[in-house]
Design a protein around this motif. Sequence first.
Motif, PDB file in Angstrom:
ATOM      1  N   TYR A   2      -3.035   6.080  -8.291  1.00 38.72           N
ATOM      2  CA  TYR A   2      -4.496   5.939  -8.681  1.00 38.72           C
ATOM      3  C   TYR A   2      -4.986   4.972  -7.478  1.00 38.72           C
ATOM      4  O   TYR A   2      -5.975   5.018  -6.719  1.00 38.72           O
ATOM      5  CB  TYR A   2      -4.482   4.855 -10.040  1.00 38.72           C
ATOM      6  N   LEU A   3      -4.672   3.399  -7.137  1.00 36.60           N
ATOM      7  CA  LEU A   3      -5.291   2.697  -6.415  1.00 36.60           C
ATOM      8  C   LEU A   3      -4.819   3.045  -5.067  1.00 36.60           C
ATOM      9  O   LEU A   3      -5.814   2.572  -4.240  1.00 36.60           O
ATOM     10  CB  LEU A   3      -4.833   1.276  -6.923  1.00 36.60           C
ATOM     11  N   GLY A   4      -3.527   3.391  -4.813  1.00 33.34           N
ATOM     12  CA  GLY A   4      -3.264   3.428  -3.486  1.00 33.34           C
ATOM     13  C   GLY A   4      -2.457   2.052  -2.804  1.00 33.34           C
ATOM     14  O   GLY A   4      -1.860   2.088  -2.084  1.00 33.34           O
ATOM     15  N   THR A   5      -3.115   0.955  -3.507  1.00 31.87           N
ATOM     16  CA  THR A   5      -2.359  -0.310  -3.326  1.00 31.87           C
ATOM     17  C   THR A   5      -2.191  -1.148  -4.367  1.00 31.87           C
ATOM     18  O   THR A   5      -3.034  -0.800  -5.502  1.00 31.87           O
ATOM     19  CB  THR A   5      -3.260  -1.107  -2.162  1.00 31.87           C
ATOM     20  N   TRP A  11       0.009   4.083 -11.102  1.00 34.61           N
ATOM     21  CA  TRP A  11      -0.971   3.270 -11.157  1.00 34.61           C
ATOM     22  C   TRP A  11      -0.875   2.895  -9.643  1.00 34.61           C
ATOM     23  O   TRP A  11      -2.107   2.805  -8.785  1.00 34.61           O
ATOM     24  CB  TRP A  11      -0.856   2.002 -11.773  1.00 34.61           C
ATOM     25  N   SER A  59       0.941  -1.223   0.007  1.00 34.02           N
ATOM     26  CA  SER A  59       0.010   0.065  -0.044  1.00 34.02           C
ATOM     27  C   SER A  59       0.838   1.179   0.046  1.00 34.02           C
ATOM     28  O   SER A  59       2.134   1.430   0.616  1.00 34.02           O
ATOM     29  CB  SER A  59      -1.004  -0.092   1.230  1.00 34.02           C
ATOM     30  N   ALA A  60       0.596   1.972  -0.761  1.00 34.78           N
ATOM     31  CA  ALA A  60       1.446   3.262  -1.235  1.00 34.78           C
ATOM     32  C   ALA A  60       1.536   4.115  -0.109  1.00 34.78           C
ATOM     33  O   ALA A  60       0.459   4.373   0.837  1.00 34.78           O
ATOM     34  CB  ALA A  60       0.842   4.067  -2.243  1.00 34.78           C
ATOM     35  N   PRO A  61       2.750   4.849   0.234  1.00 35.19           N
ATOM     36  CA  PRO A  61       2.828   5.825   1.122  1.00 35.19           C
ATOM     37  C   PRO A  61       2.195   6.982   0.918  1.00 35.19           C
ATOM     38  O   PRO A  61       1.692   7.215  -0.054  1.00 35.19           O
ATOM     39  CB  PRO A  61       4.478   6.010   1.122  1.00 35.19           C
TER      40      PRO A  61
END
Lengths: 268, 355, 255, 416, 293
Positions: free
Chosen positions: B251-254, B247, B164-166
């Motif tokens: 976009y998705l965050g994960t 992406w 999951s993105a920071p």
Amino acid sequence: MTQQTPLLKLEGISLAFGGLQVIQDLDIAVAHGEICSLIGPNGAGKSSLLNIINGIYQPHRGKITLDGQHLKSHRPQLAAKLGISRTFQNLALFKKMSVLDNVLTGRTLKISATWPEYLLRLPRAKREADAQRQSAEKIIAFLHLEPWRHSIVSTLSYGLQKRVELARALAAEPSLLLLDEPMAGMNSDEKQDMARLIRDVNRELGTTVVIIEHDIGVVMALSDHIIVLDYGRKIGDGTADEIRQNPEVLAAYLGQSTVEKQQLETRH
Amino acid sequence: MFFSQARQITTDYRSERRLFRLKQDRWVFWAVLAFALIVIPRIGTDYWFSAILVPFLVLGLAGLGLNILTGYAGQLSLGSAAFMAVGAFAAYNFQLRIPGISLLLSFFLGGIVTALFGVLIGLPSLRIKGFYLIVSTLAAQFFVPWMLTQYGWFSNYSASGVISAPKLEVFGQDFNTPSGRYLLTLSIVILLGFTAHRLIHSPLGRNWMAVRDMDTAAASIGIPILRTKLLAFAISSFYLGIAGALWAFAYLGTVEPDGFDLSRSFQILFIIIIGGLGSISGSFLGAAFIVLLPITLSLGSTALFGQGADQALLQNLQKIIFGSLIIFFLIKEPDGLARLWRHLRERLKLWPLRY
Amino acid sequence: MMTNLLEVQQIEVVYDQAILAVRDISINVTEGSIVALLGANGAGKSTTLKTISRLVQSERGSLTRGQIRYQNQDITNTDAATLVKRGLVQVLEGRRCFPHLTVEENLRSGTFVNNPSRSDIREGIEKIYQYFPRLKERRDTQAGYTSGGEQQMIAIGRALMTKPELILLDEPSMGLAPKIVEEIFAIVHTLNQQQGISFLIAEQNARLVLQYADFAYLVENGEVRHSGQAATLNQQDHLQAAYLGGSRSSEKALV
Amino acid sequence: ANEQYFPLQSYRVGPYAAGGSGFFGGFIDYLQDVNAHGGVNGVKLTWSECETEYVVEKGVECYERLKKGLNGAPAAATNPLSVGIAYATLERSTADKIPLITINHGRTDSTDGSVFPYVFPLQLNPYSEVSAIVNYIGQQSGGLSKLKGKKIVVLYHGSPYGKETIPVIDILAKKYGFEATQIEVPHPGNEQQSQWLNIRRIQPDWVILRGWGVMNPVALKTAKKVGFPANHIIGNIWSNSEEDAAPAGDAAKGFISITTHPSGTNFPVLQDIKKNVVDAGKGNLSDPKRFGTVYYNLGVVNGILNVEAVRVAQAKYGKRPLTGEEVRWGFEHLNIDNKRLTELGALGLVQPLKLSCSDHEGGGAVRFQQWDGSKWNVISNWIQADRALLRPIIETSAQQYAKEKGITPRNCKIEK
Amino acid sequence: MNFFIEVLVGGLLAGIMYSLVAIGFVLIYRASGVFNFAQGALVLFSALTFVSLVERGLPFWQAFAITAIVLFILAVLIERLVLRHLINRSVITLFMATLGLSYIIEGLAQTVWGTQVHGLELGISDEPIEFFGILISKLDLFSAVVAGLMVIVLSLLFSKTRFGLSLRAVADDPLAAQSIGIRLNHIWIIVWTVAGFVALVAGLLWGARLGVQFSLSLIVLKALPVLIIGGFTSISGAIVGGLIVGASEKLAEIYLGGIIGGGLENWFPYALAIIFLLIRPSGLFGEKTVARV
Ligand SMILES: Nc1ncnc2c1ncn2[C@@H]1O[C@H](COP(=O)(O)OP(=O)(O)OP(=O)(O)O)[C@@H](O)[C@H]1O
Ligand SMILES: Nc1ncnc2c1ncn2[C@@H]1O[C@H](COP(=O)(O)OP(=O)(O)OP(=O)(O)O)[C@@H](O)[C@H]1O
Ligand SMILES: [Mg+2]
Ligand SMILES: [Mg+2]
């Protein structure tokens, strides 16, 4: 004319495909600055010979010497670097590119700026781009291709495509120019133009030309030196007149009547 | 007299190096850009940002990347998603393991890693040609997700392999709002778009096309085939890598590795075929098509039949329509939407004449 | 008895709905005649031929005006295969043979329209080999490897295998050694005399073709400039001059 | 409008269509049934569907499209039946304050409500699942102590979902001293020759099948091919439907699997649905034969729990349409005992459930069922997972997530 | 050792199953030089049609015949509505068209027959029989036989008949083919019908194992490396490729998987294919591209 060391020298060249002997230990020499015609019946091995000279085919035996330099493991790219450029019998254009781009691509080896420079539009790249473009335009103008400058070559007629291919070859400003039937599909007037052009290139830039052509009239008029191939063997090698006298050639290649027409043409 | 024969011509072709030759076109283009940068962020809704615009931009970028490889250099690839995955996970790990690294830098590094990976995958392309070439990209397509799930290190040992993105922060600016994500993506896309345009109109771009159209001729002109192909792989992969990172982050965050599966690669291939092989604008037109079509279809069908109707049936009908539309475009305009657009303009210019 | 085998009436052909290749061309081929189609590069010869044989569609070209009649029937909407069956065959420009098929397979493929008996096929092939002995030597090579001229021979031979009544020859002399060229025109002559096969020949080598043709059309910028008996045309040098200039002015064809 | 809205990220096409259409069929039918009884305290329930095809970004698009509610009716909770979509919408849900329900699946550590306030892996999270299975095996072999030295193979689907339980199984193996071998089947799993030959070589006492979609029937077929007895294969929660067993034909006879809810139609609530919805021709299933199947009933269970949450919340906030935040309170204070279940006509269908701020799972119990070649028969009563054992693992993982994201966990002590 | 052989044999038999699917691709590739991605959808479509007919009470052979007819009609439609309009377009355009087709066909199949999962019993049980301590499934043996037959028939069709020749002609140069009166549309209809028939056979045998459901269309991914190794143009290549892929991937999964981690069956065949191509750029038996200047 072939006194001083020839530009191109082939010795004992042989090439075979499967059973078929395409070229049998062939010796030819092309002098600096001459126009040398390769003639011979269909399937004689003319195109194959060109392929050998610019490294597309590897001869099974024999020695290629360019400008006194012996070429081992010859490859197209090397040939290009040594100043050999060529046209192809069956069009080998970049079909989806514009005429201009085809010509510009012909000048690849003349480009010194690297792609990052072009990416950043550094002054050198800019200057170079303009210079390239200018010389390309000259060639285009010279071959009367201006109106099609921006059209995609696959949409051009056969004859026009032939001309574009020549333009691309010239763009490289080669020292040795190999032409495989550049005039096929042109009418006699256009052939005259083309012949004149080839001569100009030869005279002005001192480009040595090896040309394959079936129109005997043009050949006779154009060449300093004619080599006749017949199924891989050399059956004639000399000036136009010498060849015209050569009975073997007449038999193998020119039908009788052609020769007569030939005489007619040369008269008026 | 060879050169004297050629008539004098202007020596400055800057005008032709321009983005567009026609003044009107340039106008339109800048107007659109201004609109996207200034107006949209004000008027857009959350839904538009996070469900349509961002994915559209990212996919467009990915399309552009693939277009460089397939459209310009003529190397068919079915591994785009794998490259995106590499980019995403590389960027993630740079963020994770280099404390205080700036987001953009980790994107860039992610792109670089992907580029290297691309070169590796491109190596066989010297010997393997045509449809057979898809094998190396397919190998990548299946190997990468496997590797990313198999070795926990890549996903920092999260049990499920989902990363999951920071937080999205650039120069202290927080981009975590929908419109922020949009702006971040947009500016990166614009930057890379211009870069691509320059590359393609440089000698390198010409060499790509030359190799694509006729490699024997290219070789005898002196173009180094392998080097040219590998550069195409590298740069294309770089773009895809960045797209992948966006992406995942914007976009998705994960992401889970399986989010970058074969169907994603096909989706991107669709984009460039529909949009236009060998056309920058095409990549984005195609992306718009691919993103909007399914949504329009589903909205349309709900509007038409409401919720009462058998949903499964509607879905399959939509699938059929989707396929049909794609084929319709292939038939009507083999060179893609970009070409269609150009056609229209030419017609308008000539109007009322026919040709 | 001079009935028209082929009538092309004021056709206009457009590629990609944008590029006007043929503006207005009308051609008549009377039964048992040889008709020449002359013109500079880009004049529209090949396009005309491809339009007659209905192959032009496959290149995204379309007949936007005019009509084509073969054997007194409108063939504007007939498909290529049917035409071949009815004896109208084209030899495409630029040696289009099947590279992966051997020389002999290429020839054999010419018989698929009206599949004759094995013996007939054998016979037909032998005949071609008589015309072009070179092909016999190369019979088992894949056509893609044969030389330019050999490919041209294959293309012509393949067309002859379809038992045609009207052959559209696009630049037959291209890439052939003078001897072969003469032989080809000799063949054309004999086929025309003995089997009454008619020919429509697009050819650059005007002098040569005019020796054999009965009638000739000069095409320029997609329009017929002049037409007349080959013999008479052959004399009038000014005409030749007029169309030989073509390559320059045919620029307009595109813009 | 006096309506409560349920956005449905459903999937009815694609590889997992069977699961989706069953689940959402049951869910929708239950909502219809509630409406047939006048809704929840007069508040009508509405919903609309958006096809995700089980694809993550489609799921996200649907979430964004539907979260705003439907003409005035606020969204109560989202129920994407997909791990991937759950992961992708997890943060969005928290930001938008809409509960995210992942019944019987989802992210294990989201059980810890102090870190994941809006996520609810109701009834059973992946860890509880395996723990319960191990307990069952123990029971079968006569006590957990007997597990020592036993050989257990876990055959898992090569995806995040499949991998989620790898660590916890190792922990259990260590604790009970059985020998666990975990074998991956690459997606989609339509070829398992090598895996099963491997299993045959290992000669395990039990095989735990952590399968998905087509992987399950293939596993059973291949097991038969290599001569492994189906009645020693235990399917997990996504290997327990008719669609998983039936295609394997008689290779599936004897196959055991866990379930949080039996299939079958003779629960009062299903009878009620039949009366009010299905027989009224309003049933959502395109194939009526699937009424009462596992996936359908799971949908019904899910419906019951969602509606109960709304009801609980209404008790606090008033009998009106509620915001997601308010519904969340409802979920966190769900307390369904057998008495309530009897009122709902779902005794034996749903397990007793008590959620709290720190526990978003509740139950954690499963029953075991066996396939007789045509249908499932329940063969055990409720078996509890060893949740005490799992809790610390869950908490540490949740803490780590909190740290990554810079979330400060709620203090569940003071929250009431 | 015994175990090794068992894995090997199991792999070989699994490989045959892949070949069954791969053969379908070869047909289309032969005729148009494109890789037909819709083949997977065809497998799903035909199997689904067949099962649904059987479930509606038709006897095996009737269902089989009707399905075959349906497939013919499908082929005609595909030619009329798609291929006909794509004559001498670039291969990649055609390739995309087949992708579009796969959507349509999948959608069609499920619109008509629904999305449920169907079991399929061919009456050949999947039970193992013992060969010197090695278990071999009857169904596998049966599939092997079927595959063998198909290969023989199709190879004859291609090498010995006029049809085979015109097929290759069309693939080489559609325009030239037209110019000598070969009817592209007939060729295509026939090819697609045959491809559909092959898909039906493959669909039944796979369906008997997986059950008939959407995932059937995913077995394409298993067939691809088979195809590449064998060579896109060679029927027998498809078989050989199948055997190679099947055997090697199983052995790899068991012996290599232990070392670098399991579940590598998805990518291993492709890695293998690369190696093969580097040695033979057009597959083991694929036709070399003829190009000279
Ligand atoms: N790559 C190859 N493989 C097999 N045979 C070949 C190959 N290249 C050339 N040949 C054969 O070698 C012979 C000579 O070919 P080449 O193209 O050199 O003839 P040519 O003199 O150019 O004839 P033309 O004037 O018709 O072009 C031909 O018979 C041809 O079939
Ligand atoms: N496929 C095509 N798409 C677009 N334009 C085309 C196409 N083919 C030909 N043209 C254009 O149509 C015009 C006529 O072409 P055509 O080939 O008929 O000329 P031609 O008389 O055969 O010339 P040549 O003697 O060189 O073969 C040319 O200007 C050419 O640019
Ligand atoms: Mg030649
Ligand atoms: Mg022409």
